[in-house]
Design an enzyme around this catalytic site. Structure first.
Site, PDB file in Angstrom:
ATOM      1  N   HIS A   1       0.831  -1.204   0.000  1.00 48.73           N
ATOM      2  CA  HIS A   1       0.000   0.000   0.000  1.00 48.73           C
ATOM      3  C   HIS A   1       0.871   1.263   0.000  1.00 48.73           C
ATOM      4  O   HIS A   1       1.114   1.871   1.037  1.00 48.73           O
ATOM      5  CB  HIS A   1      -0.890  -0.040   1.244  1.00 48.73           C
TER       6      HIS A   1
ATOM      7  N   ASP B   1       0.514   2.342   3.865  1.00 49.89           N
ATOM      8  CA  ASP B   1      -0.340   3.461   3.448  1.00 49.89           C
ATOM      9  C   ASP B   1       0.480   4.758   3.425  1.00 49.89           C
ATOM     10  O   ASP B   1      -0.004   5.820   3.821  1.00 49.89           O
ATOM     11  CB  ASP B   1      -1.585   3.599   4.335  1.00 49.89           C
TER      12      ASP B   1
ATOM     13  N   HIS C   1       2.053  14.140   1.305  1.00 57.16           N
ATOM     14  CA  HIS C   1       1.352  15.362   0.898  1.00 57.16           C
ATOM     15  C   HIS C   1       2.312  16.527   1.072  1.00 57.16           C
ATOM     16  O   HIS C   1       3.037  16.587   2.076  1.00 57.16           O
ATOM     17  CB  HIS C   1       0.107  15.601   1.764  1.00 57.16           C
TER      18      HIS C   1
HETATM   19  O1  DOR Z   1      -5.163   8.845   4.563  1.00 58.52           O
HETATM   20  C1  DOR Z   1      -5.241   8.423   3.433  1.00 58.52           C
HETATM   21  N1  DOR Z   1      -4.556   8.981   2.437  1.00 58.52           N
HETATM   22  N2  DOR Z   1      -6.059   7.386   3.180  1.00 58.52           N
HETATM   23  C2  DOR Z   1      -6.307   6.988   1.929  1.00 58.52           C
HETATM   24  O2  DOR Z   1      -7.034   6.040   1.754  1.00 58.52           O
HETATM   25  C3  DOR Z   1      -5.734   7.706   0.784  1.00 58.52           C
HETATM   26  C4  DOR Z   1      -4.484   8.371   1.169  1.00 58.52           C
HETATM   27  C5  DOR Z   1      -3.972   9.356   0.151  1.00 58.52           C
HETATM   28  O3  DOR Z   1      -3.968   9.027  -1.027  1.00 58.52           O
HETATM   29  O4  DOR Z   1      -3.538  10.426   0.556  1.00 58.52           O
END
Ligand code: DOR
Length: 437
Positions: free
Chosen positions: A66, A310, A314
């Protein structure tokens, strides 16, 4: 997925002085790598290049099911190059890219683009494919053409497929193709407009909360649809005690259901949101103490087969926005192993290290059908390895490591377990904690 690398066939690299830990057990042994493969495992081996593994664990390379690599479309946050660099530094030899890019990875052309970008990466880059066109939840994506390029796992991650009938069709179709359907379990009619877990902390902070049931209803539905269709189903980033209990029952009942958990869901709770710092905003949200304990226990008893990062980079200006407006997600690739050792071996359920490695390497490799990864370390096996110093303690800082982003929620934590070396397809891509190219 892409056969792109290869060590020098004329040079023997020996990982000397370590303890080999893999799916077959544990033994003191040196490991010799030639070209792309392990050629010898045993005591007192020699080679042309000696890599010190003294006091270390030599394990199959880690496999992340992930990873958000953000390419194409969000290169300011991450690229295939920077994300795979972070992965290699974290001990990973393979990552599975998530399809919520711009455009989405929902057809053969975008699959090809991502695989091409991964060709020279520091780890093996595989990709998932979207279940629906543009992840919009309305029409099935051309799964067969993506499966034809080697895609083995389909998901609309970032959102769950809301339409029950469409999800049933995806499972029927996926079953025929021999692929796995992976779900981001979140019922949007319960989660829309929320930004954290619904509970005592959301009340105190005055932030709109999402109940655990937003996840659990979709876990329940997908288990029911797995029973109906016979499809292989993988549930992404489980975060609630109720979800863990349902997966345990489904697996006990013989269904082909697997699940993963992210490091933040066994490390952090909703109390972390108290300072309104959006670094702690993630989907699914950080949950209660009881949920965190249940996720850790689910990993310990193998209800949850994989730890998946995950890793969701950002850009800083995005994460600096107010909590309710900032995008969800946090980094994970360079921290997952150490967090797992610290939270699951040294505290919590006190798992043996070999079990943590199973959840980080060979079990996720099996779920993703990555046959070159997670294999027992024996002559003839692909040389995808990581060397871990299990005693090294270090403190996580705010740099974000090799990622282009810096949304690290673990800053200041002292953790145990450091990746010393990573060998990918025979190439020492990380030596003494430094990327080699
Ligand atoms: O916190 C998250 N960020 N959960 C997700 O399912 C997508 C991910 C993202 O793409 O930033």
């Amino acid at each position: 997925m892409i056969d792109r690398r290869g060590g020098d066939e004329t040079v023997d690299v020996v990982l000397r002085g370590g303890t080999v830990v893999d799916a077959t057990g544990e033994r003191r042994a040196d490991v010799v790598v030639r070209g792309r493969h392990v050629v010898a495992v045993g005591p007192d081996l020699s080679g042309d290049v000696v890599v010190d593994a003294g006091g270390c664990v030599v394990a199959p390379g880690l496999v992340d099911l992930h990873t958000h690599l953000r390419q194409p479309g969000k290169e300011e946050a991450e690229t295939v190059e920077s994300g795979s660099r972070a992965a290699a530094l974290g001990g990973y030899t393979a990552v599975l890219a998530m399809p919520n890019t711009t455009p989405a990875i929902d057809c053969a052309a975008v699959v090809r683009e991502v695989l091409e970008l991964g060709r020279d990466a520091l780890c093996d880059v595989h990709t998932s494919g979207a279940i629906t066109v543009d992840r919009a939840g309305e029409r099935l994506a051309p799964m067969a053409e993506m499966a034809g390029l080697g895609v083995r796992l389909f998901t609309d991650d970032g959102t769950g497929v809301q339409d029950d009938r469409l999800m049933r069709r995806a499972m029927e179709y996926g079953r025929g193709l021999g692929v796995t359907l992976a779900q981001h379990c979140e019922v949007t009619s319960l989660s829309e407009g929320t930004c954290m877990h619904e509970g005592e902390w959301s009340s105190r902070l005055g932030l709109p909360g999402q109940p655990a049931e937003a996840e659990e209803l979709m876990v329940m539905r997908d288990i029911a649809l797995a029973r109906l269709t016979g499809a292989r189903v993988h549930l992404l980033h489980l975060s609630t005690a109720g979800s863990v209990a349902m997966v345990a029952a489904a697996r006990a009942g013989g269904l082909s259901v697997t699940a993963e958990a992210a490091p933040h869901h066994f490390t952090l709770t909703d109390a972390c949101c108290a300072g309104y710092d959006a670094t702690f905003k993630v989907h699914p949200p950080l949950r209660s103490d009881a949920d965190v304990a249940a996720v850790a226990q689910g990993l310990a008893d193998d209800t949850i087969s994989a730890i998946a990062t995950d890793h969701a980079p950002h850009a800083p200006e995005e994460k600096e926005r107010p909590f309710d407006e900032a995008p969800p997600g946090m980094l994970g690739l360079e921290y997952a192993l150490a967090l797992a050792i610290t939270q699951l071996v040294d505290s919590g359920p006190r798992m043996p290290l070999s079990q943590v490695l199973a959840r980080l390497s060979w079990q996720p490799a099996a779920i993703a059908g990555m046959e070159r990864h997670g294999r027992p370390i024996a002559p003839g096996a692909p040389a995808n390895l990581c060397v871990i110093d299990p005693e090294a303690r270090w403190t996580i800082d705010a740099t974000g490591g090799a990622s282009r982003s810096r949304n690290v929620p673990y800053v200041g934590r002292t953790v145990r377990g450091l990746v010393r070396h990573t060998i990918c397809e025979g190439e020492p891509v990380v030596l003494d904690g430094e990327a080699q190219r």
